[in-house]
Design an enzyme around this catalytic site. Sequence first.
Site, PDB file in Angstrom:
ATOM      1  N   MET A  24       0.832  -1.178   0.000  1.00  0.00           N
ATOM      2  CA  MET A  24       0.000   0.000   0.000  1.00  0.00           C
ATOM      3  C   MET A  24       0.878   1.243   0.000  1.00  0.00           C
ATOM      4  SD  MET A  24      -2.487   1.339   3.006  1.00  0.00           S
ATOM      5  CE  MET A  24      -3.519  -0.103   2.905  1.00  0.00           C
ATOM      6  N   THR A  70      -8.489  -3.788  -4.419  1.00  0.00           N
ATOM      7  CA  THR A  70      -7.241  -3.268  -4.961  1.00  0.00           C
ATOM      8  C   THR A  70      -6.285  -2.933  -3.829  1.00  0.00           C
ATOM      9  OG1 THR A  70      -7.959  -0.967  -4.850  1.00  0.00           O
ATOM     10  CG2 THR A  70      -8.421  -2.171  -6.888  1.00  0.00           C
ATOM     11  N   ASP A  71      -5.010  -2.862  -4.167  1.00  0.00           N
ATOM     12  CA  ASP A  71      -4.095  -2.125  -3.317  1.00  0.00           C
ATOM     13  C   ASP A  71      -4.401  -0.642  -3.520  1.00  0.00           C
ATOM     14  OD1 ASP A  71      -2.008  -1.430  -1.613  1.00  0.00           O
ATOM     15  OD2 ASP A  71      -0.632  -2.914  -2.461  1.00  0.00           O
ATOM     16  N   TRP A  72      -3.833   0.185  -2.670  1.00  0.00           N
ATOM     17  CA  TRP A  72      -4.236   1.594  -2.618  1.00  0.00           C
ATOM     18  C   TRP A  72      -3.808   2.339  -3.878  1.00  0.00           C
ATOM     19  CZ3 TRP A  72      -6.337  -1.060   0.686  1.00  0.00           C
ATOM     20  CH2 TRP A  72      -7.133  -0.544   1.720  1.00  0.00           C
ATOM     21  N   ALA A  87      -4.405   1.501  -6.874  1.00  0.00           N
ATOM     22  CA  ALA A  87      -3.972   0.583  -7.934  1.00  0.00           C
ATOM     23  C   ALA A  87      -5.033   0.371  -8.995  1.00  0.00           C
ATOM     24  CB  ALA A  87      -3.580  -0.770  -7.328  1.00  0.00           C
TER      25      ALA A  87
END
Length: 894
Positions: A1, A304-306, A308
């Site tokens: 993240m 999602t990752d942050w 992304a």
Amino acid sequence: MARVTFISVIFLAFLSCGLGLVRTPNFAADIARAQQLQGPSKEKRDAVPAGYVAAPYYPTPPGGWVSNWTAAYEKAQKVVANMTLAEKVNLTTGTGESMGPCVGNTGSALRFGIPNLCLQDSALGVGDTDNITAFPAGITVGATWNKALAYARGLALGAEARGKGVNIQLGPVVGPIGRKPRGGRNWEGFGADPVLQAWGGAETIKGIQANGVIATIKHFIGNEQEAYRMDIIPHGLMQAISSNIDDRTLHELYSWPFAEAIRAGVGAVMTSYNDVNGSASSQNSMMINGILKDEFGFQGIVMTDWLAQIGGVSSALSGLDMAMPGDGDIPFFGLAYWAYELSTSILNGTVPLSRLNDMVTRIVATWYQLGQDQDYPLPNFSANTADATGLCYPAALFSPTCITNEYVNVQADHFKVARNVSREAITLLKNTNNTLPLSTSATLAVFGSDAENNPDGPNACTQRSCDTGVLGMGWGSGTANYPYLDAPIDAIKRKAANVTYYSSDSFPSGLTAAAGEIAIVFVNSDSGENQYTVEGNDGDRSASGLYTWHNGDELVEAAAAKYATVIVVVHTVGPILVENWIDLPSVKAVVFAHLPGQEAGDSLTDILFGDYSPSGHLPYSIPVAESDYPSSVSLVGFEFFQVQDTFSEGLYIDYRYLNKHSVAPRFAFGHGLSYTTFSRTSATIAAVTPLSSIPPARAPKGSTPVYSSAIPPASEVAWPAGFSTIWRYLYPYLDDPQSITASSTFTYPTGYQTTPQPDPPAGGDQGGNPALWDTMFTISVTVTNTGKVVGKDVVMVFVQYPSDNPWDTPIIQLRAFEKTDTLAEGANEVVTLQITRKDLSIWDVVSQNWIIPVSSTAPFLFWIGDSSANLTLACESLSGICSDGRATPVVAPV
């Protein structure tokens, strides 16, 4: 993240005001809509190598067909069937970066008792808050080789997350696996082997979720270096690095621990920043729809990752369920790929309503599955400020104020768990003439800044983004604030009376050793996440390589020139090169303490002074030289448009590669000494299930929730009358929803279809075909403490495939391990280990199934020992005979 700093918040906020990009009910988000309608199209890039291009896999398999999720899905179906479009969209989209108390916050559906869900780092503690425990890192847990301790740490971490009101804890980590020794975030996972990673992840998940907290397994998949991991913001300038992985390697190495996490019931999966085979992980239909949701039978939430997410319709169709933190390609502008744009996509028909229904059903079902409908606490902290009161929505600038922190202490007695893990992970690599343990009456000279606390405080550097003082964890979002940090020098002084400390990382000029004085030299090696650069290292150990930081090698060498006895203590994120000093006559003992978290002091002195015998084992190999590894696992440098990282070494990482090329490591995977000695005798093997090449056929999927297919009324996403908005908060509402008509111009991704895919043969339940976990053999061995000190031993089983096996396979592969209980002098324990069908199988890319290479003449060999280089027993599958491994006619691996 990757969290955006407060300075960035201020800068972007003023920029957005200047550009007029603050979204209010009167703002038509044409830019965001245009981005969202781009779908899966890509900018020009360097070509993904032939044979690695991601295949499409549509549509998304709906959740709800796995039996032990049935009750949760039935509850969710009743709720979702009665939700408005706005309520559905609200739960799928984050409210925006720094737009709520937690690092991630969804919208709510308060009519049904569903609050804004709180998502919070990290894998080693509740991040960005106080009164918590800073547990040892994942790599430290891996070094314990103790499944019970992995569970205990997860249980304690989950209790703290619940106590703080966290719904979704963003851990554990099993990706990266440690393919690249310099990789920045290897320390967050459990070790450079899929089985070790899998056990660490699964036991942590069980512990966290026993508290009702939703665990998140991450990062799916191929996130093996930090440099170039993200699409450049704004999206389209340069794509994220593409991890190019062949199908067999994906299944047998990188996705193995994710499958085990799903089998353990994990509630959430976070995708990685990087592309996989040229397709962004957040919208890679093969990885999400095909592997996670169909083959692995995942029933929970894919997030999602942050920052992304790079597309709206494209990510929805590819199986994404939750966008975090909700922002579009540039945060803080009030723009999103989902939120109001997802409302638009439902109304105009570009995203099927059935896909949105599945997204929100998965989220609500997971909420029910973990019992969060039963008196679950709300967040009582803020990840944005340590103050008692402050802005409720800091990124809004013009925000109401509220109580931000209640300073709830959730530590209980979890320091005991942290200390147990840290102590049991400590790995004794060298101990000439039984130099350790030390006497408390010894005269000690302690060297190196790594022995003391950061003079400015253990939390002085944001997310630990400096290497000052003792290294208890790496840097980045995978960290937590220390409630305190018990420094080694303080613990040593509590234990021994005659201690002199030299805090410099340079050896004092003119210093000579007193008669009988022993030197303890502390050195370290750090790494972390890519949003910070520390001493020239951009997350990965790009500048330092595998050498110690702060001239640690020189400090050891200088001490060894003056002292007859030197003990080296290493805090490290992963393997380091020790050749400059390991064979110096004065270097009598070497201790790897890994990343111990808050209990760095007492856990170490427990070992140094002999209160406990060391029982840690390396979760990776330590090579003689970095060039002993293939060039393909080196960090990849800059390329225009997109960096290509092709995993051409296939299955051969770490000890697998070294064995294949007959390269002896300095210290083997699994190496670890003790103050006592153990024997392993009386090994037996018993066949449990007859071998067959192909597993029994999977069962068909069960039923899934069914909803009305009628497009909801546009009025459901109209701004409510008198609604008071928060600047830049991401809402599901539209200015003029009645004007939206069906889209006739949208171009769907290549290969998109609405006809369901046939059931994959390797699927059938959480993690895959249940038959993969049928026990094929049990192996038992008697472990006896033959020394004079109480201690624990680790028994590892490595499989060697039949010699006539037509597939290229590593010489040996770890398949099972167990740690004994504490054994007194002369005591013994019978350790029994199970070998499953999957442990013996190879992924066949043609049949898309797990195949056992059954042979009537060549046996499977099961090597038993305590490291990849110390295998003293061997059992054969055909004869059922076990013998001294070093006496068998089969050549033992290096």
